[in-house]
Design a protein around this motif. Structure first.
Motif, PDB file in Angstrom:
ATOM      1  N   TYR A  78     -16.077 -22.214  24.359  1.00  0.00           N
ATOM      2  CA  TYR A  78     -17.727 -23.087  23.842  1.00  0.00           C
ATOM      3  C   TYR A  78     -18.451 -21.969  24.928  1.00  0.00           C
ATOM      4  O   TYR A  78     -18.219 -21.504  25.460  1.00  0.00           O
ATOM      5  CB  TYR A  78     -17.657 -24.518  24.510  1.00  0.00           C
ATOM      6  N   VAL A  89     -21.433 -21.485  26.892  1.00  0.00           N
ATOM      7  CA  VAL A  89     -21.985 -22.597  27.917  1.00  0.00           C
ATOM      8  C   VAL A  89     -23.348 -21.656  28.258  1.00  0.00           C
ATOM      9  O   VAL A  89     -22.676 -20.762  29.053  1.00  0.00           O
ATOM     10  CB  VAL A  89     -20.637 -23.386  29.342  1.00  0.00           C
ATOM     11  N   ILE A  93     -19.408 -30.544  26.439  1.00  0.00           N
ATOM     12  CA  ILE A  93     -19.563 -29.648  27.319  1.00  0.00           C
ATOM     13  C   ILE A  93     -21.130 -29.384  27.226  1.00  0.00           C
ATOM     14  O   ILE A  93     -21.797 -29.021  26.813  1.00  0.00           O
ATOM     15  CB  ILE A  93     -19.405 -28.653  26.416  1.00  0.00           C
ATOM     16  N   HIS A 100     -23.803 -26.899  26.141  1.00  0.00           N
ATOM     17  CA  HIS A 100     -23.813 -25.913  25.055  1.00  0.00           C
ATOM     18  C   HIS A 100     -23.445 -27.077  24.256  1.00  0.00           C
ATOM     19  O   HIS A 100     -24.195 -28.218  24.075  1.00  0.00           O
ATOM     20  CB  HIS A 100     -21.642 -26.372  25.407  1.00  0.00           C
ATOM     21  N   ARG A 157     -20.342 -21.484  19.293  1.00  0.00           N
ATOM     22  CA  ARG A 157     -18.777 -22.171  19.945  1.00  0.00           C
ATOM     23  C   ARG A 157     -17.764 -20.943  18.540  1.00  0.00           C
ATOM     24  O   ARG A 157     -18.278 -21.018  17.682  1.00  0.00           O
ATOM     25  CB  ARG A 157     -17.770 -23.609  20.346  1.00  0.00           C
ATOM     26  N   SER A 175      -8.564 -25.700  24.597  1.00  0.00           N
ATOM     27  CA  SER A 175     -10.242 -24.866  24.864  1.00  0.00           C
ATOM     28  C   SER A 175     -10.391 -24.132  25.704  1.00  0.00           C
ATOM     29  O   SER A 175     -10.100 -24.487  26.770  1.00  0.00           O
ATOM     30  CB  SER A 175     -10.941 -25.917  24.164  1.00  0.00           C
ATOM     31  N   THR A 176     -11.694 -23.140  25.970  1.00  0.00           N
ATOM     32  CA  THR A 176     -12.076 -23.015  27.294  1.00  0.00           C
ATOM     33  C   THR A 176     -13.805 -22.548  27.179  1.00  0.00           C
ATOM     34  O   THR A 176     -14.246 -22.584  25.740  1.00  0.00           O
ATOM     35  CB  THR A 176     -11.417 -21.198  27.348  1.00  0.00           C
ATOM     36  N   THR A 177     -13.954 -21.883  28.273  1.00  0.00           N
ATOM     37  CA  THR A 177     -15.632 -21.722  28.492  1.00  0.00           C
ATOM     38  C   THR A 177     -16.213 -20.627  28.530  1.00  0.00           C
ATOM     39  O   THR A 177     -15.375 -20.224  29.100  1.00  0.00           O
ATOM     40  CB  THR A 177     -16.292 -22.639  28.865  1.00  0.00           C
ATOM     41  N   TYR A 226     -19.554 -18.448  29.749  1.00  0.00           N
ATOM     42  CA  TYR A 226     -21.254 -18.425  30.214  1.00  0.00           C
ATOM     43  C   TYR A 226     -21.505 -17.288  29.559  1.00  0.00           C
ATOM     44  O   TYR A 226     -21.519 -15.779  30.149  1.00  0.00           O
ATOM     45  CB  TYR A 226     -21.008 -18.940  31.843  1.00  0.00           C
TER      46      TYR A 226
END
Length: 332
Positions: free
Chosen positions: A126, A128, A158, A161, A165, A196-198, A200
């Motif tokens: 994602y 973000v 999220i 978000h 993605r 999953s992860t994010t 920034y």
């Protein structure tokens, strides 16, 4: 080597689209040189029924550059459905898919971090936003309120978000099993359950064109997401109805007490307030119930979420009517 497909939904983006195409082509070339993706990677633009020259620009780019592909929807299906159209078409040619908007507000160079996370084994990455400084106060407040409300009622979103993605092919194939017409991707994607992860990033200001999500459209979008994932609003109305019922009982006891004590003169203000309060609650309840019934109605009809007019993923095939259009515009 990883084959990447970048899916870009477009709606009346003729002002910014040429620059978007050039920047994404440059990004693709850099990623190939860094050996993060294969030279077979593509950039897929989805025209969501634009009324300007968006499709002409996409078509011309497809003719000039092999890595550019285009899909033209027959009408304006909406941003979420345009994303789905591009993702479902691209999943056959790519190992992973990145979705982003055409306005260049999302930092496209974060795709490099997306790919590194994908190579680490994550199926969903994602993008973000770190902060919302480029948004107006009203847009920032409504967005933050929306995320808080959705999380409070149990919908996994999220925070900060949107639709920027990366998804692996198997994640997109799993997404294709969700058949609802009222698709709210920000809520559906976390339901898939894959690793999953994010990542920034800082969001930029729009360089050209106008936002496709004005205030009222944002409100409708948020309300669609709320009613698509939770029964909490209709339960809240039920609780409000019970509260109103008990208040009316107390008010009736008060009126009886006044009559028993000889104070029989009624007040016009209290009468009007009661009528308007109960009437307003009834209209809210009817409208909310109608919203849910309308969604059920749309789902039971099982109409297609979008219809593809032209698909250039396998190379440009120009129809007679398209040939006339491009000839008039001087496009060869």
């Amino acid at each position: 080597m990883t084959i990447l497909a970048i899916v870009v939904p477009c709606y009346n983006e003729e002002d910014i689209l040429p620059e978007t195409i050039e920047q994404l082509r440059a990004l693709r070339q850099q990623l190939i040189e860094e050996q993060l993706i294969s030279s077979e990677s593509k950039i897929v633009f989805v025209d969501d029924g634009s009324r300007d020259r968006t499709w002409s620009i996409i078509y011309r780019a497809c003719l000039r550059h092999e890595e550019i592909k285009g899909i033209k929807l027959a009408g304006n299906a909406g941003h979420q459905h345009a994303l789905l159209a591009g993702m479902f078409a691209a999943k056959q040619m790519a190992h992973c898919i990145v979705t982003l908007d055409a306005d260049l507000q999302d930092d496209i160079y974060v795709v490099r971090e997306f790919l590194r996370k994908f190579h680490e084994g994550y199926d969903i990455v994602y993008g973000v936003r770190k902060k919302r400084d480029v948004d107006s106060y009203m847009k920032r407040w409504t967005a933050e309120t929306f995320y808080r409300v959705m999380n409070r009622i149990g919908v996994k979103l999220i925070y900060n978000h949107a639709d920027y993605r990366l998804m692996s092919r198997r994640a997109v194939e799993a997404l294709a099993q969700f058949r609802e017409v009222n698709m709210f991707l920000r809520g559906v994607v976390p339901l898939l359950g894959f690793p999953s992860t994010t990542v920034y990033y800082d969001r930029k200001e729009r360089k050209a064109g106008v936002t496709k999500y004005p205030f009222m459209k944002m409100i409708r979008f948020a309300f669609d997401g709320l009613t698509s994932f939770s029964m909490m609003p209709i339960r809240f109305v039920s609780v409000l109805g019970f509260c109103s019922f008990f208040v009316s009982i107390l008010f009736a006891m008060y009126v009886l007490f006044l009559k028993m004590t000889g104070h029989t003169q009624t007040g016009w203000t209290s009468l009007m307030m009661s009528i308007w309060l109960v009437g307003g609650l009834q209209l809210i309840a009817i409208g909310l119930v109608g919203e849910y019934i309308g969604k059920v109605y749309q789902e039971t009809k099982q109409r297609p979420r979008y219809i593809v007019d032209m698909d250039l993923l396998n190379g440009p095939m120009i129809a007679a009517r398209e040939r006339e259009t491009f000839s008039e515009e001087g496009i060869s």
